[in-house]
Design a protein around this motif. Structure first.
Motif, PDB file in Angstrom:
ATOM      1  N   LYS A 131       0.897  -1.144  -0.227  1.00 56.05           N
ATOM      2  CA  LYS A 131      -0.735   0.413  -0.106  1.00 56.05           C
ATOM      3  C   LYS A 131       0.803   1.315  -0.019  1.00 56.05           C
ATOM      4  O   LYS A 131       1.630   1.697   0.513  1.00 56.05           O
ATOM      5  N   GLY A 132       0.670   2.324  -1.171  1.00 56.70           N
ATOM      6  CA  GLY A 132       0.973   4.103  -0.622  1.00 56.70           C
ATOM      7  C   GLY A 132       1.975   3.341  -2.292  1.00 56.70           C
ATOM      8  O   GLY A 132       2.536   2.833  -3.197  1.00 56.70           O
ATOM      9  N   SER A 133       2.157   4.476  -2.751  1.00 59.05           N
ATOM     10  CA  SER A 133       2.631   5.274  -3.719  1.00 59.05           C
ATOM     11  C   SER A 133       4.534   5.238  -4.004  1.00 59.05           C
ATOM     12  O   SER A 133       4.734   5.208  -3.017  1.00 59.05           O
ATOM     13  N   PRO A 134       4.816   5.001  -4.653  1.00 54.10           N
ATOM     14  CA  PRO A 134       6.064   5.044  -4.587  1.00 54.10           C
ATOM     15  C   PRO A 134       6.922   6.492  -4.815  1.00 54.10           C
ATOM     16  O   PRO A 134       8.472   6.913  -3.865  1.00 54.10           O
ATOM     17  N   GLU A 135       5.936   7.623  -4.598  1.00 57.60           N
ATOM     18  CA  GLU A 135       6.506   8.700  -4.415  1.00 57.60           C
ATOM     19  C   GLU A 135       6.000   8.955  -3.147  1.00 57.60           C
ATOM     20  O   GLU A 135       6.709  10.686  -2.580  1.00 57.60           O
ATOM     21  N   GLU A 136       5.829   7.856  -2.144  1.00 62.22           N
ATOM     22  CA  GLU A 136       5.500   8.585  -0.879  1.00 62.22           C
ATOM     23  C   GLU A 136       6.786   7.925   0.026  1.00 62.22           C
ATOM     24  O   GLU A 136       6.956   6.962   1.101  1.00 62.22           O
ATOM     25  N   VAL A 137       8.476   9.346   0.072  1.00 56.78           N
ATOM     26  CA  VAL A 137       9.154   9.010   0.287  1.00 56.78           C
ATOM     27  C   VAL A 137       9.659   9.962   1.055  1.00 56.78           C
ATOM     28  O   VAL A 137       9.405  11.280   0.385  1.00 56.78           O
ATOM     29  N   ALA A 138      10.001  10.098   2.262  1.00 57.29           N
ATOM     30  CA  ALA A 138      10.998  10.903   2.719  1.00 57.29           C
ATOM     31  C   ALA A 138      11.615  11.104   1.911  1.00 57.29           C
ATOM     32  O   ALA A 138      12.554  11.080   1.475  1.00 57.29           O
ATOM     33  N   GLU A 139      11.414  13.082   2.099  1.00 56.01           N
ATOM     34  CA  GLU A 139      12.959  13.945   1.617  1.00 56.01           C
ATOM     35  C   GLU A 139      13.142  14.836   1.820  1.00 56.01           C
ATOM     36  O   GLU A 139      12.253  15.518   2.646  1.00 56.01           O
ATOM     37  N   THR A 140      14.310  15.005   1.666  1.00 58.14           N
ATOM     38  CA  THR A 140      14.435  16.647   2.716  1.00 58.14           C
ATOM     39  C   THR A 140      14.818  17.432   1.304  1.00 58.14           C
ATOM     40  O   THR A 140      14.709  18.040   0.219  1.00 58.14           O
ATOM     41  N   GLY A 141      13.839  18.607   1.636  1.00 55.70           N
ATOM     42  CA  GLY A 141      14.274  19.765   1.225  1.00 55.70           C
ATOM     43  C   GLY A 141      12.778  20.586   0.603  1.00 55.70           C
ATOM     44  O   GLY A 141      12.205  19.841   1.238  1.00 55.70           O
ATOM     45  N   ASP A 142      12.678  21.259  -0.025  1.00 55.31           N
ATOM     46  CA  ASP A 142      10.997  21.978   0.013  1.00 55.31           C
ATOM     47  C   ASP A 142      10.316  22.161  -1.765  1.00 55.31           C
ATOM     48  O   ASP A 142      11.556  22.191  -2.184  1.00 55.31           O
ATOM     49  N   VAL A 143       9.447  22.395  -1.292  1.00 57.18           N
ATOM     50  CA  VAL A 143       8.671  22.006  -2.566  1.00 57.18           C
ATOM     51  C   VAL A 143       7.671  22.461  -3.027  1.00 57.18           C
ATOM     52  O   VAL A 143       8.133  24.114  -2.545  1.00 57.18           O
ATOM     53  N   VAL A 144       8.648  23.174  -4.294  1.00 59.50           N
ATOM     54  CA  VAL A 144       8.644  24.528  -5.006  1.00 59.50           C
ATOM     55  C   VAL A 144       7.506  24.098  -6.683  1.00 59.50           C
ATOM     56  O   VAL A 144       7.389  23.004  -7.114  1.00 59.50           O
ATOM     57  N   GLN A 145       7.031  25.432  -6.900  1.00 65.76           N
ATOM     58  CA  GLN A 145       6.212  24.965  -8.723  1.00 65.76           C
ATOM     59  C   GLN A 145       6.044  26.226  -9.546  1.00 65.76           C
ATOM     60  O   GLN A 145       6.955  26.758  -8.924  1.00 65.76           O
ATOM     61  N   VAL A 146       6.615  25.381 -10.209  1.00 65.76           N
ATOM     62  CA  VAL A 146       6.871  26.215 -11.338  1.00 65.76           C
ATOM     63  C   VAL A 146       5.294  26.707 -12.884  1.00 65.76           C
ATOM     64  O   VAL A 146       4.988  24.969 -12.837  1.00 65.76           O
ATOM     65  N   ALA A 147       5.194  27.539 -13.340  1.00 67.32           N
ATOM     66  CA  ALA A 147       4.125  26.806 -14.091  1.00 67.32           C
ATOM     67  C   ALA A 147       4.385  26.631 -15.971  1.00 67.32           C
ATOM     68  O   ALA A 147       5.855  27.247 -15.763  1.00 67.32           O
ATOM     69  N   VAL A 148       4.057  25.531 -16.148  1.00 66.84           N
ATOM     70  CA  VAL A 148       4.370  24.872 -17.412  1.00 66.84           C
ATOM     71  C   VAL A 148       3.257  24.518 -18.245  1.00 66.84           C
ATOM     72  O   VAL A 148       1.932  24.701 -17.840  1.00 66.84           O
ATOM     73  N   GLU A 149       2.766  24.127 -19.563  1.00 65.98           N
ATOM     74  CA  GLU A 149       2.293  23.299 -20.125  1.00 65.98           C
ATOM     75  C   GLU A 149       1.428  23.075 -19.613  1.00 65.98           C
ATOM     76  O   GLU A 149       2.312  21.716 -18.946  1.00 65.98           O
ATOM     77  N   ASN A 150       0.121  22.833 -20.019  1.00 63.69           N
ATOM     78  CA  ASN A 150      -0.987  22.029 -19.300  1.00 63.69           C
ATOM     79  C   ASN A 150      -1.465  22.091 -17.616  1.00 63.69           C
ATOM     80  O   ASN A 150      -1.551  20.774 -17.096  1.00 63.69           O
ATOM     81  N   GLY A 151      -0.413  22.707 -16.688  1.00 65.69           N
ATOM     82  CA  GLY A 151      -0.535  22.849 -15.408  1.00 65.69           C
ATOM     83  C   GLY A 151       0.640  23.540 -14.835  1.00 65.69           C
ATOM     84  O   GLY A 151       1.348  24.435 -15.424  1.00 65.69           O
ATOM     85  N   LYS A 152       0.604  22.896 -13.154  1.00 65.49           N
ATOM     86  CA  LYS A 152       1.886  22.974 -12.639  1.00 65.49           C
ATOM     87  C   LYS A 152       2.754  21.959 -12.147  1.00 65.49           C
ATOM     88  O   LYS A 152       2.018  20.717 -12.175  1.00 65.49           O
TER      89      LYS A 152
END
Length: 438
Positions: A131-152
């Motif tokens: 159970k759980g997606s492969p992205e559910e892994v502890a990471e260091t650092g801060d999540v940031v976002q940028v606008a790209v084609e079709n979304g963020k």
């Protein structure tokens, strides 16, 4: 494109989408509708693999109250609807129909684990999901976002301790489903090579942004239709991150590090976004058709090799090919041809000549996917570049034994450090060529 990735594609195409096989269907287990348990007990994302001997095939299952979807990242399959999902207490059965074939999964649910048997055309292999997606892994650092084609698009920002502004490097991963850490679901285990680079940069006062490409990991929602994906989408995404960092007062100089396929992406993006520096690691020095044919020569019989060459010639002219042998479908399927056509328009040597910023070209002597000669070729066409050849380093940037089996064993070992001399060379280049000269 990685040699290892090609081998996996060819193997998987044989196992999962073999053409000309029998269409006789297996019988789905009978169930009493009154005994069927609520699907709520398995709702969510399940991550695991079909355990094909020596080469497990990673899969991701998503279940809701009434249905399910399967993703096979190594094959470019994303959220493919399951034909049937049946849960009877702890007994789970689901199936998918693809290219007139019926693939079945017969398993048992035990808390956060599902295990059982995958069957296709009389061949059976065990499978296991957690159970759980492969992205559910502890990471260091801060999540940031940028606008790209079709979304963020989401990225992960690593900032050094202390007061800035800091120089920053945008880190671009290699081909296929390789994620921001340098890991691929097409390969068993993790190597965390790009994550280690980010951590090594931060320790030396250099910030970084690394990100999953569109359609991968946390940015899977940006995938769109496979036939609509262009190489330029990856270039534009990388350029967007450079612009993002340039507009942030926390950062001074902004450069790009591109690994493998990310080398060419970063090379073009660096010129378009006016990056301050560029580093290529294990990047091809020739157009992708030449690299691909060189890799296929050791894997295909003469007839398929000739067909591959013919297909690539047509794609290079911008012509799509409709008739393709079953063995080559995973590599040249019609839906991926627009991407290959757009990729073939770029010659790394010609793109490198356009850069008017400090450039470092890195390769390892034990790289079995992109040899040292590619870095040397790039250096020859632009003599003012710096060339760093790291002894005993392989394609995933770890020290490797000389034999192929030992080399490939490092691909799934996250405990191995980066090859000695790699980070020292990168940091010295940045401090001398970028920080001190600005």
């Amino acid at each position: 494109m990685k040699k290892l990735g090609i081998m996996f594609c060819l193997l998987i195409s044989i196992v999962l989408v073999t053409a000309g096989c029998s269409k006789k269907k297996e019988q789905k287990p009978e169930t009493n509708s009154e005994e069927v348990s609520s699907m709520e007990t398995i709702e969510g994302v399940w991550n695991g693999s079909i355990n094909i001997p020596n080469q497990p095939l990673p899969i991701i299952l998503t279940f809701d109250k009434t249905s399910g979807k399967i993703s096979i990242p190594a094959q470019g399959v994303s959220d493919y609807a399951l034909a049937t999902v049946t849960l009877n207490e702890t007994e789970l059965f689901f199936e998918m129909n693809i290219q007139n074939q019926r693939l079945t999964f017969d398993g048992k649910v035990e808390q956060d684990k599902i295990s059982g048997t995958f069957t296709q055309q009389g061949q059976s292999f065990p499978f296991e999901l957690t159970k759980g997606s492969p992205e559910e892994v502890a990471e260091t650092g801060d999540v940031v976002q940028v606008a790209v084609e079709n979304g963020k698009m989401d990225g992960l920002l690593e900032i050094p301790q202390g007061e800035g502004p800091f120089p920053l490097m945008v880190i671009i991963a290699g081909s296929g489903p390789t994620d921001r850490d340098g890991n691929s679901p097409a390969l068993p285990g993790k190597n965390n090579s790009l994550k280690m680079i980010a951590e090594g940069l931060a320790a030396e006062g250099v910030a970084s942004i690394r990100y999953d490409k569109r359609g991968i990991g946390v940015n899977i929602s940006l995938a769109g239709k496979e036939e609509d994906l262009q190489f330029d989408h990856y270039i534009d995404d990388a350029a967007a991150w450079v612009h993002f960092a340039k507009n942030d007062p926390r950062f001074s100089e902004v450069g790009i590090i591109g690994h493998s396929e990310g080398s060419l992406i970063g090379m073009v993006a660096a010129e378009q976004a006016d990056a301050d520096t560029y580093i290529s690691i294990a990047g091809a020095g020739r157009p992708i058709d030449q690299v691909l044919m060189e890799q296929l020569e050791a894997q295909l019989p003469a007839n398929l090799l000739e067909e591959s060459n013919t297909i690539l010639d047509k794609l290079k002219q911008g012509e799509q090919v409709q008739t393709i042998s079953p063995e080559l479908q995973s590599l040249f399927r019609p839906s991926v041809q627009p991407y290959i056509i757009s990729w073939l328009q770029y010659d790394p040597a010609e793109q490198l000549k356009k850069l008017q910023v400090p450039v470092l070209l890195v390769n390892g002597t034990r790289d079995i996917q992109v040899p040292v000669k590619d870095a040397e070729l790039l250096h020859d066409v632009k003599k003012d570049t710096e060339l760093l050849i790291v002894d005993n380093m392989n394609h995933i940037l770890k020290e490797s034994p000389e034999d192929r089996e030992g080399n490939m064993a490092t691909y799934g070992n996250p405990d191995l450090p980066l090859a000695q001399g790699l980070m020292d060379g990168i940091i010295e280049f940045l401090k001398v060529k970028v920080v001190s000269e600005n």
